[in-house]
Design a protein around this motif. Structure first.
Motif, PDB file in Angstrom:
ATOM      1  N   HIS A 248       0.596  -1.265  -0.124  1.00 46.38           N
ATOM      2  CA  HIS A 248       0.468  -0.387   0.157  1.00 46.38           C
ATOM      3  C   HIS A 248       0.800   1.511  -0.010  1.00 46.38           C
ATOM      4  O   HIS A 248       0.580   2.111   0.791  1.00 46.38           O
ATOM      5  CB  HIS A 248      -0.847   0.111   1.202  1.00 46.38           C
ATOM      6  N   GLY A 250       1.157   3.064  -2.726  1.00 46.51           N
ATOM      7  CA  GLY A 250       1.473   4.264  -3.761  1.00 46.51           C
ATOM      8  C   GLY A 250       1.198   5.483  -3.942  1.00 46.51           C
ATOM      9  O   GLY A 250       0.804   5.883  -2.748  1.00 46.51           O
ATOM     10  N   SER A 255       4.963   3.755  -8.649  1.00 40.50           N
ATOM     11  CA  SER A 255       3.712   3.083  -9.397  1.00 40.50           C
ATOM     12  C   SER A 255       2.700   3.316  -8.198  1.00 40.50           C
ATOM     13  O   SER A 255       2.577   3.938  -7.150  1.00 40.50           O
ATOM     14  CB  SER A 255       3.727   1.195  -9.315  1.00 40.50           C
ATOM     15  N   GLY A 256       1.805   3.143  -8.594  1.00 43.60           N
ATOM     16  CA  GLY A 256       0.217   3.487  -7.709  1.00 43.60           C
ATOM     17  C   GLY A 256       0.430   5.252  -8.052  1.00 43.60           C
ATOM     18  O   GLY A 256       0.925   5.394  -8.643  1.00 43.60           O
ATOM     19  N   SER A 265      -2.089   3.793  -3.247  1.00 52.39           N
ATOM     20  CA  SER A 265      -2.933   3.024  -3.394  1.00 52.39           C
ATOM     21  C   SER A 265      -2.108   1.563  -3.640  1.00 52.39           C
ATOM     22  O   SER A 265      -1.154   1.812  -2.740  1.00 52.39           O
ATOM     23  CB  SER A 265      -3.345   3.318  -5.069  1.00 52.39           C
ATOM     24  N   SER A 267       0.536  -0.867  -4.846  1.00 50.11           N
ATOM     25  CA  SER A 267       1.373  -0.693  -5.607  1.00 50.11           C
ATOM     26  C   SER A 267       2.730  -1.483  -5.671  1.00 50.11           C
ATOM     27  O   SER A 267       2.194  -2.802  -5.089  1.00 50.11           O
ATOM     28  CB  SER A 267       2.682   0.888  -4.732  1.00 50.11           C
ATOM     29  N   ILE A 316      -3.283   2.594 -10.940  1.00 42.06           N
ATOM     30  CA  ILE A 316      -2.508   1.420  -9.836  1.00 42.06           C
ATOM     31  C   ILE A 316      -2.018   0.757 -11.235  1.00 42.06           C
ATOM     32  O   ILE A 316      -2.303  -0.184 -12.241  1.00 42.06           O
ATOM     33  CB  ILE A 316      -3.413   1.449  -8.772  1.00 42.06           C
TER      34      ILE A 316
END
Length: 461
Positions: A248, A250, A255-256, A265, A267, A316
């Motif tokens: 979690h 993100g 990433s995310g 989000s 990741s 995501i």
């Protein structure tokens, strides 16, 4: 948690059963019965609906949804599932097997022992929203792979990607080899990604795989031919085949995403399992601390928002979960004690399954932004309910409800090997402590021996 009159009666009946059985109320407020080598959920699967998220509005911080129907053996747990881990925990092996075309699960022989604790109700509720809780449910799904490792009647994408800190093929001890039918290409791409702490990690290889885990859209018939199971997903530290590690983080490391409405989000996870990363990595031989979490999806990317994975949060890395009513998850893990502090979920490790739609929208936060609250499915496989406990409890969460207060002994200073068998043919799910090797294929005889392991019954209504 609110109970209607029927549920309240069920709770009172269950408590009476516990009092009359050989069960004890512990200081943490939970009842525990007997240690066991297997827990068997029967009568899994219902017909119903849940609210499927259709949008997440960053302006209003609101989420929209629409009802989606489900039915069948093991439903809704036959839908795609993601696999979740919370520390303190060290994962040594993880795999997912699917039956070759022709493999049929047999119905278990006889009744399971310890029926006295079959229908107990926990006093706590949880959705793994970083709090502890419990409840019960059951599941279904069916998917097959042929002897060449190819999915049969697949409607999901056929190409899966997994990346690792070392090549998959290099890990050839203890039957960890990857079959040629699964591996199609290897690229020696070396990338250095910076972690949040400024350290770097190396990505040594990318392995493109065909015929990865089938999605919930896969279908199959009951015409079977041979009895072996093929390992389609496999992990050992430093090596990952058709599995993607996420957490979690993100918006923190390439990433995310993050927003003031919905927070971080999911990741890609760095090789330490804790930091975010810009691409997929195999987990190293690491031990999560209390409260730290990561999750595993398959290596097959979703085709896009509102595509083969349904709606998911924009920005995501979105991957399929593990679908089907005939599948086997295998684990080897240690759950050491962690007395360093008193943070959230201190010394309360857990392994659980979620409907994969939940983390792809919002696992922790506004209840309207995931399907959890309306019963799309969670199954707790191994969960410590209070700090320092040595008793691992299992529960199912969805519209059925059910479980047992019998427990597996927490592996401290040693590892526990377990198989979780989804048997859609007889509407059962078996969680079994095993001693077998998790090689590239399983014989039907081995699977049948797991199905017939005496254990604790957890019949669902």
């Amino acid at each position: 948690m609110k109970f209607n009159s029927v549920k309240t009666l069920s709770v009172l009946t269950s408590l009476a059963t516990l009092i009359n059985a050989d069960c004890q109320l512990s200081g943490d407020g939970n009842y525990y019965c007997s240690s066991t080598d297997a827990i068997v959920y029967s009568n899994v699967g219902i017909s119903g609906s849940y609210n499927d998220v259709t949008s997440m509005d960053e302006t209003s911080c609101a989420c929209s949804s629409q009802p989606i129907q489900f039915s069948g053996n093991l439903a809704p747990l036959d839908e795609e599932l993601s696999v979740h881990f919370r520390g303190p925990l060290n994962l040594k092996q993880f795999g997912v097997y699917y039956p070759n075309q022709g493999t049929a699960l047999k119905k278990r022989d006889g009744d399971m022992a310890n029926e006295n604790c079959a229908e107990t109700v926990s006093k706590k509720k949880h959705r793994h929203k970083r709090d502890v809780a419990v409840e019960y449910v059951e599941v279904t799904a069916t998917v097959y792979v042929n002897e060449a490792g190819e999915t049969v009647t697949a409607t999901a994408p056929a190409t899966n990607t997994a990346t690792g800190a070392s090549t998959v093929a290099a890990n050839n001890n203890n039957n960890n080899e990857v079959s040629a039918a699964q591996t199609s290409t290897q690229n020696n791409n070396i990338n250095n990604n910076a972690n949040n702490d400024g350290t770097s990690q190396k990505r040594d290889a990318t392995t493109s795989l065909t015929a990865a885990s089938p999605s919930s859209s896969l279908t199959s018939s009951n015409s079977y031919s041979n009895g072996d199971w093929t390992r389609m997903t496999y992990f050992t530290p430093g090596s990952a085949t058709n599995c993607t590690f996420m957490n979690h983080q993100g918006g923190t490391a390439g990433s995310g995403t993050w927003s003031g409405c919905f927070g971080n989000s999911i990741s890609y996870a760095a090789s330490n399992g804790v930091d975010g990363a810009g691409s997929a990595f195999a987990l190293d031989d690491v031990t999560l601390k209390s409260g730290q979490e990561y999750m595993i999806f398959s290596g097959t990317e979703c085709s896009g928002p509102n595509g083969d994975c349904g709606y998911y949060r924009e920005g995501i890395p979105a991957y399929h979960g593990f679908g089907g009513s005939s599948k086997i998850f295998v684990f080897e893990f240690e759950m050491p004690t962690d007395n360093d502090g008193s943070g959230y979920n201190q010394d309360m490790p857990a392994i659980w399954l979620l409907n994969a739609k939940i983390p792809r929208t919002l696992q922790y936060g506004n209840a309207a932004c995931s399907c959890w609250e309306t019963g799309c499915g969670e199954m707790d496989l191994f969960e410590i309910l209070s700090a320092g406990s040595d008793k691992l409890i299992s529960h199912v969460h969805d519209g059925q409800g059910g479980g047992t207060q019998d427990y597996f002994v927490r592996p401290v200073g040693n590892t526990l090997k377990a198989a979780v068998i989804f048997n859609g043919d007889d509407k059962s799910i078996h969680i079994v402590q095993v001693n077998d090797d998790f090689s590239g294929s399983l014989s039907q005889a081995t699977v049948n021996s797991w199905l017939n392991t005496p254990g604790s019954a957890a019949a669902l209504p």
